[in-house]
Scaffold this active site. Structure first.
Site, PDB file in Angstrom:
ATOM      1  N   ARG A  84     -99.025  -8.828  -8.324  1.00 21.39           N
ATOM      2  CA  ARG A  84     -97.686  -9.414  -8.205  1.00 21.39           C
ATOM      3  C   ARG A  84     -97.681 -10.547  -7.179  1.00 21.39           C
ATOM      4  O   ARG A  84     -98.293 -10.425  -6.101  1.00 21.39           O
ATOM      5  CB  ARG A  84     -96.662  -8.344  -7.811  1.00 21.39           C
ATOM      6  CG  ARG A  84     -96.448  -7.328  -8.916  1.00 21.39           C
ATOM      7  CD  ARG A  84     -95.289  -6.397  -8.590  1.00 21.39           C
ATOM      8  NE  ARG A  84     -95.221  -5.300  -9.544  1.00 21.39           N
ATOM      9  CZ  ARG A  84     -94.623  -5.366 -10.737  1.00 21.39           C
ATOM     10  NH1 ARG A  84     -94.014  -6.475 -11.116  1.00 21.39           N
ATOM     11  NH2 ARG A  84     -94.612  -4.335 -11.549  1.00 21.39           N
ATOM     12  N   ASP A  85     -96.959 -11.621  -7.531  1.00 22.51           N
ATOM     13  CA  ASP A  85     -96.796 -12.738  -6.610  1.00 22.51           C
ATOM     14  C   ASP A  85     -95.984 -12.288  -5.404  1.00 22.51           C
ATOM     15  O   ASP A  85     -95.011 -11.537  -5.531  1.00 22.51           O
ATOM     16  CB  ASP A  85     -96.078 -13.898  -7.322  1.00 22.51           C
ATOM     17  CG  ASP A  85     -96.184 -15.206  -6.556  1.00 22.51           C
ATOM     18  OD1 ASP A  85     -96.850 -16.137  -7.049  1.00 22.51           O
ATOM     19  OD2 ASP A  85     -95.593 -15.303  -5.457  1.00 22.51           O
ATOM     20  N   ILE A  86     -96.389 -12.737  -4.228  1.00 25.38           N
ATOM     21  CA  ILE A  86     -95.715 -12.312  -2.997  1.00 25.38           C
ATOM     22  C   ILE A  86     -94.317 -12.921  -2.882  1.00 25.38           C
ATOM     23  O   ILE A  86     -93.447 -12.380  -2.196  1.00 25.38           O
ATOM     24  CB  ILE A  86     -96.588 -12.676  -1.770  1.00 25.38           C
ATOM     25  CG1 ILE A  86     -96.269 -11.793  -0.584  1.00 25.38           C
ATOM     26  CG2 ILE A  86     -96.496 -14.140  -1.409  1.00 25.38           C
ATOM     27  CD1 ILE A  86     -97.293 -11.883   0.549  1.00 25.38           C
ATOM     28  N   ASN A 126    -100.901 -24.228 -11.888  1.00 22.87           N
ATOM     29  CA  ASN A 126    -100.844 -25.472 -11.131  1.00 22.87           C
ATOM     30  C   ASN A 126    -102.249 -25.868 -10.684  1.00 22.87           C
ATOM     31  O   ASN A 126    -103.026 -25.010 -10.253  1.00 22.87           O
ATOM     32  CB  ASN A 126     -99.937 -25.305  -9.908  1.00 22.87           C
ATOM     33  CG  ASN A 126     -98.512 -24.989 -10.301  1.00 22.87           C
ATOM     34  OD1 ASN A 126     -97.972 -25.594 -11.222  1.00 22.87           O
ATOM     35  ND2 ASN A 126     -97.896 -24.041  -9.616  1.00 22.87           N
ATOM     36  N   GLU A 180    -101.087 -24.379  -4.257  1.00 25.22           N
ATOM     37  CA  GLU A 180    -101.191 -23.936  -2.864  1.00 25.22           C
ATOM     38  C   GLU A 180    -102.500 -23.202  -2.596  1.00 25.22           C
ATOM     39  O   GLU A 180    -103.045 -23.297  -1.498  1.00 25.22           O
ATOM     40  CB  GLU A 180    -100.029 -22.991  -2.523  1.00 25.22           C
ATOM     41  CG  GLU A 180     -98.676 -23.675  -2.484  1.00 25.22           C
ATOM     42  CD  GLU A 180     -97.557 -22.657  -2.246  1.00 25.22           C
ATOM     43  OE1 GLU A 180     -97.836 -21.538  -1.775  1.00 25.22           O
ATOM     44  OE2 GLU A 180     -96.410 -23.007  -2.549  1.00 25.22           O
ATOM     45  N   VAL A 181    -102.946 -22.438  -3.556  1.00 25.36           N
ATOM     46  CA  VAL A 181    -104.143 -21.609  -3.358  1.00 25.36           C
ATOM     47  C   VAL A 181    -105.260 -22.146  -4.258  1.00 25.36           C
ATOM     48  O   VAL A 181    -105.113 -22.153  -5.489  1.00 25.36           O
ATOM     49  CB  VAL A 181    -103.852 -20.132  -3.679  1.00 25.36           C
ATOM     50  CG1 VAL A 181    -105.086 -19.285  -3.417  1.00 25.36           C
ATOM     51  CG2 VAL A 181    -102.660 -19.619  -2.879  1.00 25.36           C
ATOM     52  N   HIS A 209    -105.386 -19.693 -10.817  1.00 28.13           N
ATOM     53  CA  HIS A 209    -104.469 -18.587 -11.098  1.00 28.13           C
ATOM     54  C   HIS A 209    -103.462 -19.011 -12.141  1.00 28.13           C
ATOM     55  O   HIS A 209    -103.053 -20.164 -12.201  1.00 28.13           O
ATOM     56  CB  HIS A 209    -103.762 -18.110  -9.823  1.00 28.13           C
ATOM     57  CG  HIS A 209    -103.133 -19.199  -9.005  1.00 28.13           C
ATOM     58  ND1 HIS A 209    -103.857 -20.021  -8.187  1.00 28.13           N
ATOM     59  CD2 HIS A 209    -101.846 -19.596  -8.882  1.00 28.13           C
ATOM     60  CE1 HIS A 209    -103.043 -20.884  -7.585  1.00 28.13           C
ATOM     61  NE2 HIS A 209    -101.816 -20.651  -8.003  1.00 28.13           N
TER      62      HIS A 209
HETATM   63  P1  DGP Z   1     -99.445 -22.189  -6.598  1.00 30.36           P
HETATM   64  O1  DGP Z   1     -98.421 -23.105  -6.022  1.00 30.36           O
HETATM   65  O2  DGP Z   1     -99.489 -22.291  -8.090  1.00 30.36           O
HETATM   66  O3  DGP Z   1    -100.810 -22.354  -5.947  1.00 30.36           O
HETATM   67  O4  DGP Z   1     -98.931 -20.713  -6.298  1.00 30.36           O
HETATM   68  C1  DGP Z   1     -99.511 -19.849  -5.390  1.00 30.36           C
HETATM   69  C2  DGP Z   1     -98.739 -18.560  -5.445  1.00 30.36           C
HETATM   70  O5  DGP Z   1     -99.440 -17.596  -4.702  1.00 30.36           O
HETATM   71  C3  DGP Z   1     -97.322 -18.626  -4.866  1.00 30.36           C
HETATM   72  O6  DGP Z   1     -96.390 -18.324  -5.893  1.00 30.36           O
HETATM   73  C4  DGP Z   1     -97.292 -17.555  -3.797  1.00 30.36           C
HETATM   74  C5  DGP Z   1     -98.518 -16.736  -4.082  1.00 30.36           C
HETATM   75  N1  DGP Z   1     -99.178 -16.209  -2.910  1.00 30.36           N
HETATM   76  C6  DGP Z   1     -99.582 -16.904  -1.817  1.00 30.36           C
HETATM   77  N2  DGP Z   1    -100.176 -16.086  -0.928  1.00 30.36           N
HETATM   78  C7  DGP Z   1    -100.165 -14.852  -1.496  1.00 30.36           C
HETATM   79  C8  DGP Z   1    -100.632 -13.579  -1.067  1.00 30.36           C
HETATM   80  O7  DGP Z   1    -101.203 -13.396   0.015  1.00 30.36           O
HETATM   81  N3  DGP Z   1    -100.433 -12.537  -1.916  1.00 30.36           N
HETATM   82  C9  DGP Z   1     -99.808 -12.682  -3.118  1.00 30.36           C
HETATM   83  N4  DGP Z   1     -99.658 -11.613  -3.880  1.00 30.36           N
HETATM   84  N5  DGP Z   1     -99.360 -13.866  -3.551  1.00 30.36           N
HETATM   85  C10 DGP Z   1     -99.538 -14.935  -2.740  1.00 30.36           C
END
Ligand code: DGP
Length: 129
Positions: free
Chosen positions: A34-36, A97, A105-106, A110
């Site tokens: 799940r997204d945080i 993205n 962001e990451v 994903h």
């Molecule tokens: P993007 O902008 O597409 O790179 O989205 C990165 C997503 O990752 C964003 O919706 C929040 C999520 N996210 C960031 N850090 C964490 C984390 O530590 N755990 C989880 N579950 N999600 C995270």
């Protein structure tokens, strides 16, 4: 072309079990959690376990087994979370993205799988120029 992968990114740490996550499914080559910061009642991130930076990187460099595993997992999640559209209701969005223009962001590939509410049209901020 070689694409540099930063193994200190947050999803690499999740894959190594260094930080917790809310896993919903795991396969040989993929993980879903799940997204945080959920944007909808269902907001799942699906990631390959391999070191891929973007969707394009994954789609061009991953093995057929990894791609099949990932794609089938997305299909299973759509079914398991009851997201498939029925008639004129329901549905979901998948989005990945890539890079600064898309605000990635990451830097670990994903796929966002988002659903459980009316999502509206695919939205993008206005161009500044
Ligand atoms: P993007 O902008 O597409 O790179 O989205 C990165 C997503 O990752 C964003 O919706 C929040 C999520 N996210 C960031 N850090 C964490 C984390 O530590 N755990 C989880 N579950 N999600 C995270």
């Amino acid at each position: 072309m070689t694409i540099a992968y930063d193994d200190q990114n947050i999803f690499a740490k999740i894959l190594r079990g260094e930080i917790p996550n809310d896993t919903v499914a795991e396969t040989e080559h993929s993980l879903a959690f799940r997204d945080i910061f959920p944007q909808a009642p269902t907001h799942i991130l699906v990631i390959p376990k391999g070191p891929y930076v973007t969707y394009g990187h994954f789609a061009s460099a991953a093995s057929e087994a990894e791609i099949l595993d990932f794609t089938r997992l997305v299909g299973k999640l759509v079914a398991d979370f009851d997201l498939a559209p029925v008639g004129d209701s329901g549905g979901y969005r998948v989005a990945s993205n890539a890079g600064p223009d898309a605000h990635q962001e990451v830097p670990h590939m994903h796929m966002h799988l988002v659903g459980g509410r009316i999502l509206g049209p695919f939205a993008m901020p206005e161009r500044k120029v």
